[in-house]
Write a protein that holds these residues in place. Structure first.
Motif, PDB file in Angstrom:
ATOM      1  N   UNK A  11       0.850  -1.188   0.000  1.00  0.00           N
ATOM      2  CA  UNK A  11       0.000   0.000   0.000  1.00  0.00           C
ATOM      3  C   UNK A  11       0.888   1.241   0.000  1.00  0.00           C
ATOM      4  N   UNK A  12       0.505   2.271  -0.754  1.00  0.00           N
ATOM      5  CA  UNK A  12       1.206   3.552  -0.675  1.00  0.00           C
ATOM      6  C   UNK A  12       0.281   4.554   0.013  1.00  0.00           C
ATOM      7  N   UNK A  13       0.745   5.071   1.130  1.00  0.00           N
ATOM      8  CA  UNK A  13      -0.068   5.992   1.923  1.00  0.00           C
ATOM      9  C   UNK A  13       0.247   7.425   1.503  1.00  0.00           C
ATOM     10  N   UNK A  14      -0.803   8.153   1.126  1.00  0.00           N
ATOM     11  CA  UNK A  14      -0.622   9.493   0.557  1.00  0.00           C
ATOM     12  C   UNK A  14      -1.357  10.498   1.445  1.00  0.00           C
ATOM     13  N   UNK A  15      -0.590  11.352   2.101  1.00  0.00           N
ATOM     14  CA  UNK A  15      -1.143  12.273   3.090  1.00  0.00           C
ATOM     15  C   UNK A  15      -1.484  13.617   2.471  1.00  0.00           C
ATOM     16  N   UNK A  16      -2.750  13.961   2.534  1.00  0.00           N
ATOM     17  CA  UNK A  16      -3.240  15.208   1.939  1.00  0.00           C
ATOM     18  C   UNK A  16      -3.662  16.152   3.065  1.00  0.00           C
ATOM     19  N   UNK A  17      -3.037  17.322   3.122  1.00  0.00           N
ATOM     20  CA  UNK A  17      -3.300  18.280   4.212  1.00  0.00           C
ATOM     21  C   UNK A  17      -3.636  19.646   3.634  1.00  0.00           C
ATOM     22  N   UNK A  18      -4.574  20.346   4.298  1.00  0.00           N
ATOM     23  CA  UNK A  18      -5.124  21.568   3.705  1.00  0.00           C
ATOM     24  C   UNK A  18      -4.768  22.858   4.440  1.00  0.00           C
ATOM     25  N   UNK A  19      -3.994  22.751   5.536  1.00  0.00           N
ATOM     26  CA  UNK A  19      -3.677  23.965   6.278  1.00  0.00           C
ATOM     27  C   UNK A  19      -4.842  24.490   7.117  1.00  0.00           C
ATOM     28  N   UNK A  20      -5.948  23.740   7.153  1.00  0.00           N
ATOM     29  CA  UNK A  20      -7.106  24.114   7.979  1.00  0.00           C
ATOM     30  C   UNK A  20      -7.401  23.036   9.011  1.00  0.00           C
ATOM     31  N   UNK A  21      -7.664  21.831   8.503  1.00  0.00           N
ATOM     32  CA  UNK A  21      -7.928  20.722   9.430  1.00  0.00           C
ATOM     33  C   UNK A  21      -6.669  20.395  10.227  1.00  0.00           C
ATOM     34  N   UNK A  22      -5.540  20.519   9.554  1.00  0.00           N
ATOM     35  CA  UNK A  22      -4.226  20.341  10.199  1.00  0.00           C
ATOM     36  C   UNK A  22      -3.368  21.549   9.830  1.00  0.00           C
ATOM     37  N   UNK A  23      -2.327  21.828  10.622  1.00  0.00           N
ATOM     38  CA  UNK A  23      -1.563  23.063  10.364  1.00  0.00           C
ATOM     39  C   UNK A  23      -0.686  23.027   9.112  1.00  0.00           C
ATOM     40  N   UNK A  24      -0.543  21.878   8.510  1.00  0.00           N
ATOM     41  CA  UNK A  24       0.399  21.731   7.401  1.00  0.00           C
ATOM     42  C   UNK A  24      -0.342  21.667   6.060  1.00  0.00           C
ATOM     43  N   UNK A  25       0.369  21.936   4.986  1.00  0.00           N
ATOM     44  CA  UNK A  25      -0.174  21.811   3.625  1.00  0.00           C
ATOM     45  C   UNK A  25       0.720  20.828   2.868  1.00  0.00           C
ATOM     46  N   UNK A  26       0.108  19.880   2.168  1.00  0.00           N
ATOM     47  CA  UNK A  26       0.961  18.951   1.405  1.00  0.00           C
ATOM     48  C   UNK A  26       0.564  18.937  -0.066  1.00  0.00           C
ATOM     49  N   UNK A  27      -0.032  17.865  -0.497  1.00  0.00           N
ATOM     50  CA  UNK A  27      -0.206  17.661  -1.941  1.00  0.00           C
ATOM     51  C   UNK A  27      -1.674  17.461  -2.311  1.00  0.00           C
ATOM     52  N   UNK A  28      -1.954  17.556  -3.615  1.00  0.00           N
ATOM     53  CA  UNK A  28      -3.306  17.360  -4.107  1.00  0.00           C
ATOM     54  C   UNK A  28      -3.381  16.254  -5.139  1.00  0.00           C
ATOM     55  N   UNK A  29      -4.506  16.182  -5.857  1.00  0.00           N
ATOM     56  CA  UNK A  29      -4.733  15.097  -6.820  1.00  0.00           C
ATOM     57  C   UNK A  29      -3.677  15.026  -7.934  1.00  0.00           C
ATOM     58  N   UNK A  30      -3.062  16.158  -8.212  1.00  0.00           N
ATOM     59  CA  UNK A  30      -2.052  16.209  -9.276  1.00  0.00           C
ATOM     60  C   UNK A  30      -0.922  15.198  -9.051  1.00  0.00           C
ATOM     61  N   UNK A  31      -0.489  15.097  -7.803  1.00  0.00           N
ATOM     62  CA  UNK A  31       0.621  14.193  -7.479  1.00  0.00           C
ATOM     63  C   UNK A  31       0.157  12.734  -7.546  1.00  0.00           C
ATOM     64  N   UNK A  32      -1.081  12.498  -7.106  1.00  0.00           N
ATOM     65  CA  UNK A  32      -1.645  11.141  -7.192  1.00  0.00           C
ATOM     66  C   UNK A  32      -1.695  10.719  -8.662  1.00  0.00           C
ATOM     67  N   UNK A  33      -2.158  11.622  -9.493  1.00  0.00           N
ATOM     68  CA  UNK A  33      -2.278  11.345 -10.921  1.00  0.00           C
ATOM     69  C   UNK A  33      -0.900  11.096 -11.563  1.00  0.00           C
ATOM     70  N   UNK A  34       0.082  11.867 -11.138  1.00  0.00           N
ATOM     71  CA  UNK A  34       1.428  11.720 -11.702  1.00  0.00           C
ATOM     72  C   UNK A  34       2.050  10.375 -11.319  1.00  0.00           C
ATOM     73  N   UNK A  35       1.768   9.922 -10.097  1.00  0.00           N
ATOM     74  CA  UNK A  35       2.365   8.661  -9.636  1.00  0.00           C
ATOM     75  C   UNK A  35       1.643   7.436 -10.189  1.00  0.00           C
ATOM     76  N   UNK A  36       0.346   7.594 -10.466  1.00  0.00           N
ATOM     77  CA  UNK A  36      -0.496   6.432 -10.802  1.00  0.00           C
ATOM     78  C   UNK A  36       0.076   5.494 -11.870  1.00  0.00           C
ATOM     79  N   UNK A  37       0.557   6.021 -13.007  1.00  0.00           N
ATOM     80  CA  UNK A  37       1.056   5.085 -14.030  1.00  0.00           C
ATOM     81  C   UNK A  37       2.345   4.367 -13.631  1.00  0.00           C
ATOM     82  N   UNK A  38       2.967   4.803 -12.541  1.00  0.00           N
ATOM     83  CA  UNK A  38       4.268   4.247 -12.174  1.00  0.00           C
ATOM     84  C   UNK A  38       4.206   3.213 -11.065  1.00  0.00           C
ATOM     85  N   UNK A  39       3.011   2.909 -10.581  1.00  0.00           N
ATOM     86  CA  UNK A  39       2.928   1.976  -9.453  1.00  0.00           C
ATOM     87  C   UNK A  39       1.670   1.128  -9.509  1.00  0.00           C
ATOM     88  N   UNK A  40       1.829  -0.123  -9.064  1.00  0.00           N
ATOM     89  CA  UNK A  40       0.677  -1.020  -8.973  1.00  0.00           C
ATOM     90  C   UNK A  40       0.188  -1.128  -7.528  1.00  0.00           C
TER      91      UNK A  40
END
Ligand code: DX5
Ligand code: ZN
Length: 221
Positions: free
Chosen positions: A30-59
């Protein structure tokens, strides 16, 4: 069977594709992908763009952990980007049941996460609907924090309850998982272990995945 879910939060984002390939080759399911918005948690990370970019490279199964307020707004986008599983926080929406239905309606498996101070009670009327419960063992927002042992009884109680229900719902634990803490969470009943720093801050992330598996299976094969 225990599944290891490396969290890319602690990966080197300049070499993300290589790092993901490394842990996949090491046997992480499993690949765990942490998405943070700077509201629910104090940090900001990544959005769907990164998920989409990784998708063809992993099963591996893409396990998207949404630490965002009103996650309903983004569920569809993450599904389209290639998520296999989406977890939303019980604390992040007044409409948790609707969010679960939305995830399942898109053909994905659904999870709900609870913070360390949140009791199991809020899961009571949705447990039947869930494929996974994610028990946070740190306060969400950052990688590399210290495991909070007070969550162990919570894992045990949930595990016992799911057993009684003859439920196949998985228990995932996230935060501060390493070679010292993995055996205790597996003993308590967890079957999916998220690990960020323990994998990607390790000089050899592939070796780290194998060592974590051995530590987890030391308790249960
Ligand atoms: C924390 C994230 C975790 C994080 C875990 O808010 O949800 O998935 O990456 O990192 P470690 O394993 O370093 O505690
Ligand atoms: Zn997470």
């Amino acid at each position: 069977m225990i599944k290891i879910a490396p969290s890319i939060l602690s990966a080197d984002f300049a070499r993300l594709g290589d790092q993901v390939a490394l842990v996949e080759k090491a046997g992480a399911e499993v690949l765990h992908i942490d998405v943070m918005d700077g509201h629910f948690v104090p940090n900001i990370t990544i959005g769907p763009l990164v998920v989409k970019a990784l998708r063809p490279h992993s099963k591996m199964r893409f396990d998207v952990h949404l630490m965002i307020e009103n996650p309903e707004r983004y569920i569809e986008e993450f599904a389209k980007a290639g998520a296999d599983h989406i977890t939303v926080h019980l604390e992040a929406t007044p409409h948790i049941h609707r969010a679960i239905q939305q995830i399942k309606g898109l053909g994905l498996t659904a999870g709900v996460s609870i913070n360390p101070a949140t009791p199991l009670d809020g899961l009571k009327y949705i447990l039947d609907e869930l494929d996974m419960v994610l028990i946070m063992s740190v306060n969400p927002g950052f990688g590399g924090q210290k495991f909070i042992p007070a969550v162990l009884p919570k894992i045990e109680i949930l595990h016992r309850h799911l057993d009684q229900m003859q439920s196949s719902c998985a228990i995932e634990v996230d935060g501060g998982i390493n070679l010292d803490t993995a055996p205790a969470v597996v003993k308590a009943g967890a079957n999916v272990l998220v690990a960020g720093a323990a994998v990607f801050a390790h000089p050899d992330p592939a070796r780290a995945v194998q060592e974590l598996r051995e530590a987890a299976q030391g308790y249960k094969g």
